[in-house]
Design a protein around this motif. Structure first.
Motif: not given
Length: 334
Positions: A12-25
């Motif tokens: 979250a602190s890295a300010a990513i814009h797209k989630l890694p696939d492992m988090f996408v339900r």
């Protein structure tokens, strides 16, 4: 932390814009596709009312919801705010400081700082960091596994634990009376003075795509009771009558979850609440959960007075250790 793992707070602190696939339900699990209904209010029970009325309200709430909000519980509001403050201060520490207290799940040590990287069958993980440690009984508490900073953490948490133990005793008495049993029954079956209390501070940092993830996936707690206080960022949802219901924030209220062990002891008269947690795009959500659970060797089964030819036992009698093993490893419980 296992190789390849990264703290959610760091992502979250890295300010990513797209989630890694492992988090996408999966599509059917995503909050965008399984929204909670609006306008349904969960039970709110003042513990200061006439005892018979409180017992009846609690009985109905636990039978229909497995959950209620408890107000007028006697825990000072300033103490609850102190508990929240020291938890926030821990998660504000530099990364290296927090990692000094990282747990080692591979060695079976769950106490300490961690990230929920346990995979489900779909290989999806939750948007959550946490701190977990035992609160009670004193003979099992390892203070070296508690946060060392801020320095006031130990004093504040021990005072809060004394209040939680008191409130839990009162709740178990009234829940026992709601079953038509002696008020000491549930507490005795759950271990009496040996009931274990565990603190879990949940930290859900802002998420760039909250509509795709879950902070915690749907589950019931394996404990007997869970007493939780959140910050004011919404996210807790309950499964009721085939739909998700959002729980509103009520300042100083205790969020009371019926867990699996009370469902078993009550032979299903009280329901373990299925719940999940959502996350927020802009704000950090936190919650402080205390799990009251029997010791590992406690034998848990339906209370004999609740079982007869008309109402046979709905659950198998087993030790809590056996139940916990099955639950953690997703093995059949029947």
């Amino acid at each position: 932390m296992a190789p390849g793992e990264e703290r959610v707070q760091a992502l979250a602190s890295a300010a990513i814009h797209k989630l890694p696939d492992m988090f996408v339900r999966l599509a059917h699990e995503q909050p965008a596709n399984s929204k909670a209904i609006e306008g349904v209010k969960v039970p709110v029970i003042s513990l200061s009312g006439p005892r018979d009325a409180v017992v009846d309200k609690m009985r109905r709430a636990c039978s229909e919801w497995g959950f209620f909000l408890a107000t007028d519980h006697g825990i000072p509001g300033p103490l609850i705010e102190q508990v929240k403050r020291v938890g926030v201060e821990f998660f504000e520490l530099p990364h290296a400081e927090k990692e000094k207290l990282a747990n080692d799940r591979s060695a079976g040590d769950f106490e300490g700082y961690g990230t929920k990287m346990t995979y489900n069958h779909e290989q999806k993980v939750e948007w959550l960091d946490y701190y977990f440690h035992l609160l009670f009984p004193p003979c099992k508490v390892r203070h070296e596994r508690w946060p060392h900073h801020p320095p006031s953490y130990k004093e504040v948490t021990e005072e809060y634990n004394r209040e939680i133990v008191r409130v839990t005793g009162e709740l178990l008495e009234m829940l026992s009376e709601g079953l038509g049993s002696e008020k000491s029954v549930l507490r005795t079956c759950l271990g009496g003075d040996n009931i274990e209390f565990e603190m879990k501070i949940n930290f859900y940092p802002p998420c760039p795509q909250p509509q795709l993830v879950l902070g915690v996936e749907p589950h019931t707690d394996m404990s007997a009771l869970t007493i939780l206080v959140p910050n004011d960022v919404p996210g807790l949802q309950l499964w009721k009558d085939g739909q998700w219901v959002a729980v509103d924030y009520v300042p100083d209220a205790l969020f009371i979850h019926i867990g699996d062990q009370i469902e078993v002891l009550s032979n299903g008269k009280y329901k373990g609440v299925l719940h999940r947690s959502l996350v927020n795009k802009e704000r950090t959500r936190m919650s402080w959960a205390v799990f009251a659970a029997p010791p590992q060797e406690a034998i848990i089964g339906p209370l004999p007075e609740l079982v007869n030819e008309v109402n046979p036992a709905k659950y198998k009698t087993r030790t809590f250790a056996e139940f916990r093993h099955c639950k953690l490893n997703k093995l059949p419980l029947d």
